[in-house]
Design a protein around this motif. Structure first.
Motif, short mmCIF file in Angstrom:
data_model
loop_
_atom_site.label_atom_id
_atom_site.label_comp_id
_atom_site.label_asym_id
_atom_site.label_seq_id
_atom_site.Cartn_x
_atom_site.Cartn_y
_atom_site.Cartn_z
N GLU A 88 0.82 -1.21 0.00
CA GLU A 88 0.00 0.00 0.00
C GLU A 88 0.85 1.25 0.00
O GLU A 88 1.99 1.23 0.46
CB GLU A 88 -0.79 0.07 1.31
N LEU A 89 0.25 2.35 -0.36
CA LEU A 89 0.87 3.64 -0.16
C LEU A 89 0.28 4.24 1.12
O LEU A 89 -0.91 4.05 1.40
CB LEU A 89 0.59 4.53 -1.37
N ALA A 90 1.10 4.98 1.85
CA ALA A 90 0.66 5.48 3.17
C ALA A 90 -0.68 6.22 3.11
O ALA A 90 -1.58 5.94 3.90
CB ALA A 90 1.74 6.40 3.75
N THR A 91 -0.81 7.15 2.17
CA THR A 91 -2.03 7.95 2.16
C THR A 91 -3.26 7.09 1.85
O THR A 91 -4.34 7.34 2.34
CB THR A 91 -1.94 9.11 1.14
N ARG A 92 -3.07 6.05 1.06
CA ARG A 92 -4.18 5.16 0.74
C ARG A 92 -4.54 4.30 1.95
O ARG A 92 -5.71 4.04 2.23
CB ARG A 92 -3.81 4.28 -0.45
N TYR A 93 -3.52 3.89 2.68
CA TYR A 93 -3.78 3.08 3.87
C TYR A 93 -4.54 3.90 4.91
O TYR A 93 -5.48 3.41 5.55
CB TYR A 93 -2.46 2.54 4.45
N ILE A 94 -4.15 5.17 5.06
CA ILE A 94 -4.84 6.04 6.01
C ILE A 94 -6.30 6.25 5.57
O ILE A 94 -7.22 6.21 6.38
CB ILE A 94 -4.10 7.41 6.12
N TYR A 95 -6.48 6.41 4.27
CA TYR A 95 -7.84 6.56 3.72
C TYR A 95 -8.69 5.34 4.11
O TYR A 95 -9.83 5.46 4.54
CB TYR A 95 -7.76 6.68 2.21
N ARG A 96 -8.09 4.19 3.97
CA ARG A 96 -8.76 2.93 4.33
C ARG A 96 -9.17 2.92 5.81
O ARG A 96 -10.30 2.58 6.15
CB ARG A 96 -7.75 1.81 4.09
N LEU A 97 -8.20 3.27 6.68
CA LEU A 97 -8.47 3.28 8.13
C LEU A 97 -9.61 4.24 8.46
O LEU A 97 -10.51 3.90 9.23
CB LEU A 97 -7.22 3.71 8.91
N LEU A 98 -9.56 5.44 7.86
CA LEU A 98 -10.58 6.43 8.15
C LEU A 98 -11.94 5.99 7.61
O LEU A 98 -12.97 6.23 8.23
CB LEU A 98 -10.19 7.80 7.60
N ALA A 99 -11.92 5.32 6.45
CA ALA A 99 -13.18 4.88 5.85
C ALA A 99 -13.84 3.79 6.69
O ALA A 99 -15.07 3.67 6.72
CB ALA A 99 -12.93 4.37 4.43
N GLU A 100 -13.02 3.02 7.41
CA GLU A 100 -13.60 1.99 8.29
C GLU A 100 -14.41 2.63 9.41
O GLU A 100 -15.32 2.01 9.96
CB GLU A 100 -12.47 1.15 8.93
N GLY A 101 -14.05 3.86 9.78
CA GLY A 101 -14.86 4.62 10.72
C GLY A 101 -14.54 4.38 12.18
O GLY A 101 -15.21 4.94 13.05
N ASN A 102 -13.53 3.58 12.50
CA ASN A 102 -13.24 3.30 13.91
C ASN A 102 -12.24 4.28 14.53
O ASN A 102 -12.09 4.32 15.74
CB ASN A 102 -12.70 1.87 14.07
#
Lengths: 419, 403
Positions: free
Chosen positions: B272-286
């Protein structure tokens, strides 16, 4: 990724639809597999140049009734004259807003000059390009034509002969510049876009102006191939001011510099309105619930879905992968939408290349509201615009750009009216 | 006569020439035949006979913008790179080895960073580098850091292991030897999101400078080491591998299978790329990002690096930057800045590199931004050298804004 509308296909239809939606504050994404057919643009957009029986159209708006009779499944067949004119006017306005200045109207075709000297009916011609109110004459009696030495995608001799036939005397010249010598080190790269780039510099245009001024004599108009700059879009006007003569350009064989410029301007306008344009990506899968699409997946974004309330299929026809032909059937590869086509493969094409080809009018079946069908059922939130639609022959009828723009605006309005 | 088979889909090319229109090199350097000619057109001939290989393919800077532009999904850039790998008879010299072995050079330089940084900035040294080995004297060198990121990380292993969720960080040579601060910023952001950061069991240079300098065997060996470590992280530990460099990330995912024949199909989607991984984490909503209360206004211009454009992931960095309070974002038109890793360091490429970047430099100056942001380290060197603006990675901008 969550959007109001996701548009699959970043060509003329996708961009126009996206711009119209984004103007109303919709959050839109466009997924585009590479660059579009705009890179083959002739310098004009066409609305309707001929009826399916081959007869020439003078006024697209006036020809609608006859078109409806001959081709009841034509995308235009659903429009009243008023609606047709309103959509066309809106298309022209959007172009203007995006920075594409044009000449022309939907009530009366004019004629553009092709790079081999033929006259073709047109609806909107980009500013600075040769056009005429008549099919058999140009607005000038005496012109001078200048081509770049060694540029083979432009046919000066054909143009000269054809113009003479139309009663316009044409003196043809070639010009050379040190900047052209640079490009010529690689003869395969003597192509329109590379030549155009040298004229992004004012100094190069100045040198060209000097060459023309020395030879133009009493020519009423100076004609050139459409290579007067890529980023610079006022090359024609600049030369006119310098020379004190009418200057006009003629589109070349692809890649099309006007098409490249229009693509850039439309994309930029879409992005300024908040749109997200994803270039070089391919939609590869989707999820649905009942008769609704709930997610689209792409090659680049993998398991991260494009979520939207509405989806637009503007993937074009065979050339851009919107339709696929196998040995025995034609399919729409992404959603498996129903395709309207002739079952007998023998009837898909005519052996005479220049006859109308049946496959050109194959496309995705829709309901009256331009929503795609699958297994005979309407998909509630999947709309179809542009060349993916069935029932028309863009080449023979001269209506490709018009179908793209009008149906894209129509789809956008239907999406907006659902709110 | 039997002809060779091609691994690439060159026959899908319909000769539309769109790739050449968007090629950053073809528009400034007439010696490069352009991607269509160098790629699918040339491939057809090279399959007949290797004598059709043309050394002018060296001008390709492997930006992959031809592939992004192609409406037929032809792997034009891969075709060109693979042809260079297969047919080029030019042996890599001292310069190529110096530029390509970022790991070796970095580990030699970091212990003496102040001396090295001082010396390579000296005019006489630059003249020698230029005249003797062909590294352009006008080029500014990236500074080496005093101490590596890895040594900093080793001291934090225990603390990082305490987080319930873990990622492996592919820091790359740049973070390790030149900019450990970016790595530290990444750790800060991850920790703020409740994620601990681990290092891979073994990390070697991703290999991109080795590939472009013709040191293919070494690139493949390193790629195999990296892929084995990535596999261990992803398959055994269930930790995704996250990078901050768009080029390293792109190479680990796509250049390995496409150019080095390293099969990574089982792990590719977990790189992954860092910004995409962060996007993923934030999209999970936790989890949520907590920003400092007082945010100064900062005008940021985002530059989409070539391999970022090819990955198609600029969206994630742009959306992340938009979330940072006080950031006023301008997204620059996606264009090559010209440096392309080690390409722009070479004397013969310097004019091409600067001519390619000229447009974007002008746009950056005209944008009125305070800072440029990009996910690529070599773009940073190029833009900082060629404009008046500092360049900061999106992760560093984010780390700075966090509480």
């Amino acid at each position: 990724m969550r959007f109001d509308t996701v548009i699959i296909g970043g060509g003329l239809a996708g961009l126009i639809c996206g711009i119209r939606l984004a103007k109303q504050g919709e959050r839109c994404a466009i997924i585009s597999l590479g660059h579009s057919a705009l890179h083959f643009s002739s310098g004009s957009l066409e609305l309707l140049g001929a009826l399916p029986d081959g007869s020439t159209v003078v006024s697209p708006a006036d020809a609608l009734d006859a078109l409806r009779q001959m081709a009841p499944e034509h995308p235009y067949a659903r429009y009243s004259r008023e609606r047709f004119l309103a959509l066309a006017a809106e298309g022209a306005t959007l172009m203007q807003e995006a920075g594409v200045a044009t000449f022309g109207s939907a009530e009366q075709n004019h004629y553009r000059l092709t790079p081999v000297g033929a006259m073709k009916p047109a609806w909107l011609t980009f500013e600075g390009y040769v056009h005429s109110p008549n099919a058999d004459s140009l607005p000038w009696k005496n012109v001078a034509l200048f081509n770049a030495e060694g540029f083979l995608d432009f046919y000066a001799q054909f143009l000269k002969d054809e113009m003479l036939r139309m009663g316009t005397k044409c003196a043809a010249y070639t010009f050379n510049l040190p900047e052209l010598e640079q490009i010529r080190q690689n003869p395969t790269e003597m192509r329109s876009a590379n030549i155009a780039r040298i004229f992004d510099k004012r100094e190069t245009l100045d040198k060209l102006a000097d060459i023309i001024a020395a030879k133009m004599d009493d020519a009423e108009a100076i004609l050139l191939p459409a290579v007067l700059g890529v980023d610079c879009k006022d090359g024609v006007r600049y030369l006119e001011q310098k020379l004190g003569r009418k200057v006009a350009v003629i589109a070349t064989l692809p890649p099309s510099v006007p098409g490249l410029q229009v693509q850039t301007l439309l994309r930029r306008y879409f992005q300024e309105l908040g749109g997200v344009y994803m270039l070089g990506d391919t939609a590869v899968g989707y999820k649905s619930e009942g008769n609704k699409i709930t997610a689209v997946y792409t090659r680049n974004h993998g398991d991260i879905p494009f979520l939207a309330t509405n989806y637009v299929l503007a993937t074009g026809s065979f050339f851009s992968g919107g339709l696929e032909a196998t040995n025995d059937r034609i399919c729409e590869p992404l959603f498996g939408a129903d395709v309207q086509y002739v079952a007998d493969r023998g009837e898909w094409y005519d052996r005479d290349l220049f006859k109308p080809q049946a496959y050109e009018s194959f496309g995705v079946k829709t309901d009256e509201l331009l929503r795609a069908m699958r297994q005979g059922q309407v998909i509630d939130n999947l709309y179809v615009a542009g060349a993916t639609l069935p029932g028309f022959n863009a080449v023979k009828e001269g209506c490709g750009a018009g179908v793209s723009i009008l149906t894209a605006l129509d789809v956008a309005e239907r999406i907006l009216s659902k709110k | 006569m039997m002809t060779e088979q091609s691994n690439f889909n060159f026959e899908q090319c319909i000769k539309c020439t769109v790739c050449t229109v968007y090629c950053p090199v073809a528009s400034v350097n007439p010696l490069f035949p352009g991607p269509k000619q160098a790629g699918p057109d040339g491939e057809r001939l090279r399959l007949k006979h290797k004598g059709f290989y043309d050394e002018s393919l060296k001008w390709c800077l492997n930006c992959k913008r031809c592939e992004v532009a192609c409406p037929s999904n032809v792997r034009i850039g891969d075709i060109i790179q693979a042809a260079r790998i297969k047919h080029s008879t030019k042996k890599p010299g001292l310069r190529e080895k110096m530029l390509a072995n970022t790991d070796f050079m970095g580990s030699m330089a970091t212990p003496f960073a102040p001396i090295v940084n001082f010396s390579v900035g000296l005019k006489p040294v630059k003249v020698v580098l230029d005249k003797v080995i062909g590294i352009d004297h006008r080029r500014t060198f990236p500074k080496y850091s005093f101490g590596t990121f890895e040594s900093w990380m080793k001291r934090r292993r225990k603390k990082q292991a305490k987080y319930a969720r873990q990622v492996s960080y592919f820091h790359g040579c740049y973070v390790n030897y030149n900019n450990p601060q970016l790595g530290k910023d990444f750790v800060k952001v991850m920790n703020a999101l409740g994620v601990g950061v681990q290092m891979l069991e073994k990390e070697k240079c991703c290999g991109v400078p080795l590939i472009s300098n013709g040191l293919i065997d070494k690139a493949r060996r390193q790629g195999e080491v990296n892929t084995a470590s990535i596999r261990k992280s992803v398959v055994e530990n269930k930790w995704p591998v996250v990078g901050t460099s768009s080029t390293c990330t792109f190479t680990l995912r796509d250049e390995y299978p496409h150019l080095l024949d390293i099969d990574n199909a089982d792990v590719r989607d977990h790189i992954e790329l860092a910004t995409r991984y962060i996007y993923r984490l934030l999209a999970e909503g936790n989890v949520q990002l907590r920003f400092k209360k007082k945010a100064p206004v900062r005008r940021v211009a985002y530059h989409t690096a070539c391999h970022m454009e090819k990955l198609g992931w600029a969206y994630y960095s742009i959306e992340l930057l938009r979330m940072i309070p006080g950031v006023e974002l301008t997204v620059l038109d996606s264009q090559c800045c010209g440096i392309a890793g080690t390409y722009g360091f070479k004397k013969e490429n310097y004019p091409t590199a600067q001519a390619i970047g000229e447009g974007i430099f002008r746009k950056i100056e005209a944008s009125g931004c305070d800072v440029v942001s990009t996910d690529c380290e070599t773009c940073k060197w190029q833009i900082e050298m060629s404009t008046s603006k500092p360049v900061v990675h999106p992760i560093s901008l984010l780390a700075e804004a966090l509480e």
